[in-house]
Design a protein around this motif. Sequence first.
Motif, short mmCIF file in Angstrom:
data_model
loop_
_atom_site.label_atom_id
_atom_site.label_comp_id
_atom_site.label_asym_id
_atom_site.label_seq_id
_atom_site.Cartn_x
_atom_site.Cartn_y
_atom_site.Cartn_z
N GLU A 49 18.34 6.59 20.21
CA GLU A 49 16.91 6.86 20.25
C GLU A 49 16.35 7.13 18.84
OE1 GLU A 49 14.32 9.06 23.44
OE2 GLU A 49 16.32 9.96 23.41
N PHE A 50 15.04 6.93 18.67
CA PHE A 50 14.33 7.37 17.45
C PHE A 50 13.30 8.39 17.93
CE2 PHE A 50 13.12 5.98 13.00
CZ PHE A 50 12.23 7.03 12.78
N VAL A 51 13.55 9.64 17.60
CA VAL A 51 12.70 10.72 18.10
C VAL A 51 12.01 11.42 16.93
CG1 VAL A 51 12.64 12.88 19.41
CG2 VAL A 51 14.27 11.10 20.03
N SER A 52 10.70 11.61 17.08
CA SER A 52 9.98 12.40 16.06
C SER A 52 9.73 13.78 16.65
CB SER A 52 8.64 11.76 15.72
OG SER A 52 8.86 10.47 15.19
N ILE A 53 10.07 14.81 15.89
CA ILE A 53 9.75 16.18 16.30
C ILE A 53 8.60 16.63 15.40
CG2 ILE A 53 10.60 18.55 16.52
CD1 ILE A 53 13.40 17.39 16.95
N VAL A 54 7.46 16.89 16.03
CA VAL A 54 6.27 17.22 15.22
C VAL A 54 5.74 18.61 15.58
CG1 VAL A 54 5.64 14.77 15.07
CG2 VAL A 54 4.59 16.20 16.82
N GLY A 55 4.91 19.09 14.72
CA GLY A 55 4.32 20.41 14.94
C GLY A 55 3.86 20.97 13.62
N GLN A 56 3.06 22.03 13.71
CA GLN A 56 2.56 22.63 12.48
C GLN A 56 3.65 23.48 11.83
OE1 GLN A 56 -0.91 24.49 14.07
NE2 GLN A 56 -2.20 22.70 13.67
N SER A 57 3.37 23.94 10.63
CA SER A 57 4.36 24.79 9.94
C SER A 57 4.66 26.02 10.80
CB SER A 57 3.79 25.24 8.59
OG SER A 57 3.65 24.13 7.77
N GLY A 58 5.94 26.34 10.91
CA GLY A 58 6.34 27.52 11.67
C GLY A 58 6.44 27.25 13.16
#
Lengths: 306, 226
Positions: free
Chosen positions: B29-38
Amino acid sequence: MFTSSLRIVRFALQNFWRDIWLSTVTIVIFVLAITLVGILSGVKVVTDQAIGVLKSKVDVVVTFVPKTPEQTVLDLKTKLEQLPETASVSYISAADNLKLFKSMHADEQAITEGTDALSANPFGPSLKVQAKSLEQYSSISKLFEDQAYAPFIDSGSKSLESNQIAIQKLSNFTRTVNRFSLALTIIFSIIAILVVVNTMRIAMYSHREEIGIMKLVGASNWFVRGPFLIESVCIGILAAALASGVIIGGILLLSHWFTALFQGYDINMTAYFLNHFFSIFWGPLVGALLLSMVSAGIAVGRYLKV
Amino acid sequence: MITFDNVTKLYQKDIVGVKDISLTITAGEFVSIVGQSGSGKTTMAKLIIAEERATKGRVVIGDWDITGIKHSDVPMLRRQIGVVFQDFKLLPRKTVLENVAFALEVSGASNTQIKSVVPQVLKIVGLESKQDRFPHQLSGGEQQRVVIARSLVHRPKILVADEPTGNLDSINAQDIIDLLKRINSFGTTVVLVTHNREVVNTLRKRVITLDHGQVIADQKSGKYIL
């Protein structure tokens, strides 16, 4: 295992060379620390030799009254020789004492004529006693108070009493010098140890990120620690070699001073230092090597927990 | 396959890294884990490479439960996972070639293997002509390509890239993302931790969105929703 060990050695030499400025600075600081303790070790040797010369000149001469039976003198000599505190006892006959007296006053005509005019030898025999240490003269002298010998010992012979005071003074002086030199060695050794340990800690601190990266890439602890340990050994060996050069250079430079200091005695201080170099200076040389390894190992260990 | 089973990571007593995360990333798989700092993105990456340990729950890589992994086993785990960092983390006293070879040297690979594999990987990332340079003699994009080469050289099944474009301009960033896509096309699972909206939106791959340490969205072909 063999390939990994070779790689560790290669990394160590590579790191040493590629960070030559840090390596050089570390080596220079090590050389200064080793030389400092080395100088103190050297000073201690010179002091010990000088005190040894003084001690070798100390003795007690017990003079007997004329006509003391030779057997009494020889009995005392045997008893003195049997004491564990005695280093040597030499017998000086009455005739030898007279000869010695004449040779000492050969330039004084009145004394020479006076002694020649005497029909009998005014001197008795004497015993020259050397103890193994300055502190032991007082226990040796107790034998002279024995009733078997005391009546024959010349009451005019002040050698014993005056020597006792001089011996006590010398003994106090050497004790003070030894204590002072020990205190200085301890203080400067502690300073040198702190300097070496902190230099290594700072060197490892500057590589802390590198250590973390190695761990994140999958290096085992010994694969990370190994090159730093070998690098520290290289630094220790080079510093010890350079410090040896500095100390030997210093000894050769001071050789004239040593000759002047021990003039008249059968002591060649420069040759003594060079012949006993490792036995005198092994402490700072080996100590720096071991300390650099141990402190590098401990310092690296702090950054391995990644 | 990477499995997070109800994983919580607390720093000290009350600082939440991630909380109650349960998800599975399948092989390839190619998975992006995103989110703001912290939000807990980097904590997830650190849990995968055992740089951090879960306070609660289980982390499983393949069949290996690494939740309570022993310190002595960590190097073995890391030799099977490629890691790319935002700040590159290259060894400053080693050349490009040596940095890449290092990942093989730590695992005890033979010199013959190293001599054959490293130039190939450097060719993939386009740095064969700069193999004798030191990291400080390279641009940011080139340094990041060295890191990718290093993370690829032992043929890992998983590649974790933590903000790999964070220190790069848009052209270099796109080059790096293209490189990651290419690596993924060879069958390597890629876990991309990022807060780069543009990158995530152009990828059109699975996107896991974190907020305050919790998963708030898990889209199969998603976009940056924050």
